[in-house]
Write a protein that holds these residues in place. Structure first.
Motif, PDB file in Angstrom:
ATOM      1  N   LYS A  47      87.481  98.256  33.313  1.00 29.59           N
ATOM      2  CA  LYS A  47      87.250  97.790  34.685  1.00 29.59           C
ATOM      3  C   LYS A  47      88.562  97.542  35.414  1.00 29.59           C
ATOM      4  O   LYS A  47      88.689  97.792  36.614  1.00 29.59           O
TER       5      LYS A  47
ATOM      6  N   ASN B 262      80.084  85.285  40.695  1.00 33.94           N
ATOM      7  CA  ASN B 262      80.279  86.387  39.759  1.00 33.94           C
ATOM      8  C   ASN B 262      80.961  87.596  40.377  1.00 33.94           C
ATOM      9  O   ASN B 262      80.925  88.672  39.825  1.00 33.94           O
ATOM     10  N   ARG B 263      81.554  87.381  41.535  1.00 34.46           N
ATOM     11  CA  ARG B 263      82.149  88.506  42.250  1.00 34.46           C
ATOM     12  C   ARG B 263      83.665  88.366  42.325  1.00 34.46           C
ATOM     13  O   ARG B 263      84.189  87.389  42.838  1.00 34.46           O
TER      14      ARG B 263
ATOM     15  N   ASP C 289      82.106  98.479  43.116  1.00 36.50           N
ATOM     16  CA  ASP C 289      80.687  98.190  43.336  1.00 36.50           C
ATOM     17  C   ASP C 289      80.334  98.099  44.817  1.00 36.50           C
ATOM     18  O   ASP C 289      79.306  98.578  45.254  1.00 36.50           O
TER      19      ASP C 289
ATOM     20  N   GLN D 211      81.618  93.373  40.449  1.00 30.95           N
ATOM     21  CA  GLN D 211      80.741  92.412  39.781  1.00 30.95           C
ATOM     22  C   GLN D 211      81.324  92.049  38.418  1.00 30.95           C
ATOM     23  O   GLN D 211      81.758  92.910  37.678  1.00 30.95           O
ATOM     24  N   LYS D 212      81.314  90.752  38.163  1.00 28.51           N
ATOM     25  CA  LYS D 212      81.797  90.283  36.866  1.00 28.51           C
ATOM     26  C   LYS D 212      80.553  89.964  36.041  1.00 28.51           C
ATOM     27  O   LYS D 212      79.756  89.107  36.424  1.00 28.51           O
ATOM     28  N   ASP D 213      80.356  90.700  34.940  1.00 33.43           N
ATOM     29  CA  ASP D 213      79.099  90.415  34.231  1.00 33.43           C
ATOM     30  C   ASP D 213      79.327  89.729  32.909  1.00 33.43           C
ATOM     31  O   ASP D 213      80.394  89.271  32.587  1.00 33.43           O
TER      32      ASP D 213
END
Lengths: 110, 137
Positions: free
Chosen positions: B36, B72-73, B117, B135-137
């Motif tokens: 990422k 989460n972004r 994203d 997005q951080k998942d």
């Protein structure tokens, strides 16, 4: 970025190490041009140790390739992996160049 | 919203490494995996290089990059005071065809749209503000 070039048969094998970003692409293109002006027209770009490429790097490859068309020369690619392979796939460049898994495999066919 | 890093430098190619280094350190600290981070670096480079090349024709200027975290972004904002330019309005380049048919332009912006994203653009207080959201998942 580190660029090593050797002559193997009738091709120049250029091995790139590190990052081919916008800051490095002009040096890369100049090295290709230097070989072309010496009369060489077949290049194998070995990307096994290349960690990163951006559109500037692709632009250099495309520009060189257009220049080589007039001389019946060609660019071959080998060792694409990870993010470098992803960039080639997204851009559609996989279909305009002959891509080999390894430099050894490429040299057998060039 | 937390500002993680902020870099402001003149819009010159020689500063690319500083911007990208700062971005990857920041993303690494946030626990992003290399795959990422590589995509973020690619999108940020393409956006920055566009600013370096086209935002300030014949004049010097600055570019600012801010990395933020909002829930989460992970957000990368790239701002300049150059000529208005909406990356999101650019048509996609042709990505099929042989060497002769391919034109070198437009690929950078295409990469941004492909690997990020969400891409937003706004013009605010005479500045171009490009927002890249991952997005951080």
């Amino acid at each position: 970025m580190q660029i090593d070039a050797t002559k193997e048969g009738n091709a120049i094998v250029m091995s790139l190490k590190g990052r081919l970003d916008a800051a490095a692409s002009s040096e890369f293109e100049t090295k290709l041009s230097d070989w072309i002006s010496k009369g060489d027209s077949n290049f194998l770009l070995n990307f096994t140790d290349l960690e990163y490429i951006s559109s500037a790097g692709l632009r250099s490859i495309l520009a060189t390739s257009k220049k080589l068309k007039e001389r019946n020369g060609k660019i071959f690619l080998a060792g694409l992996r990870g993010p470098v392979e992803e960039v080639f796939k997204i851009s559609g460049f996989m279909s305009i160049f002959k891509v080999f898994a390894t430099a050894e495999a490429a040299l057998k066919e060039i | 919203m937390t500002v993680l890093t902020r870099v402001r430098m003149s819009a010159k190619l020689e500063n690319l490494g500083t911007f990208i280094g700062s971005l990857s350190n920041c993303a690494r600290t946030q626990g992003f995996e290399q795959e990422k981070i590589g995509r973020m670096e690619l999108a940020a480079e393409e956006a920055l290089v566009n600013v370096f090349r086209y935002a300030y024709p014949g004049a010097p200027g600055d570019v600012e990059m801010i990395c933020k975290l909002e829930e989460n972004r992970f957000t990368i904002e790239i701002m300049d005071s150059g000529i208005p330019f909406d990356v999101t309005a650019m048509p996609d380049p042709k990505v099929a065809g042989g060497v002769h048919e391919r034109e070198p332009g437009g690929l950078g912006i295409f990469f941004i749209k492909k690997v990020i994203d969400e891409v937003q653009y706004r013009r605010e207080n005479d500045r171009n503000i490009l927002t890249l959201i991952i997005q951080k998942d």
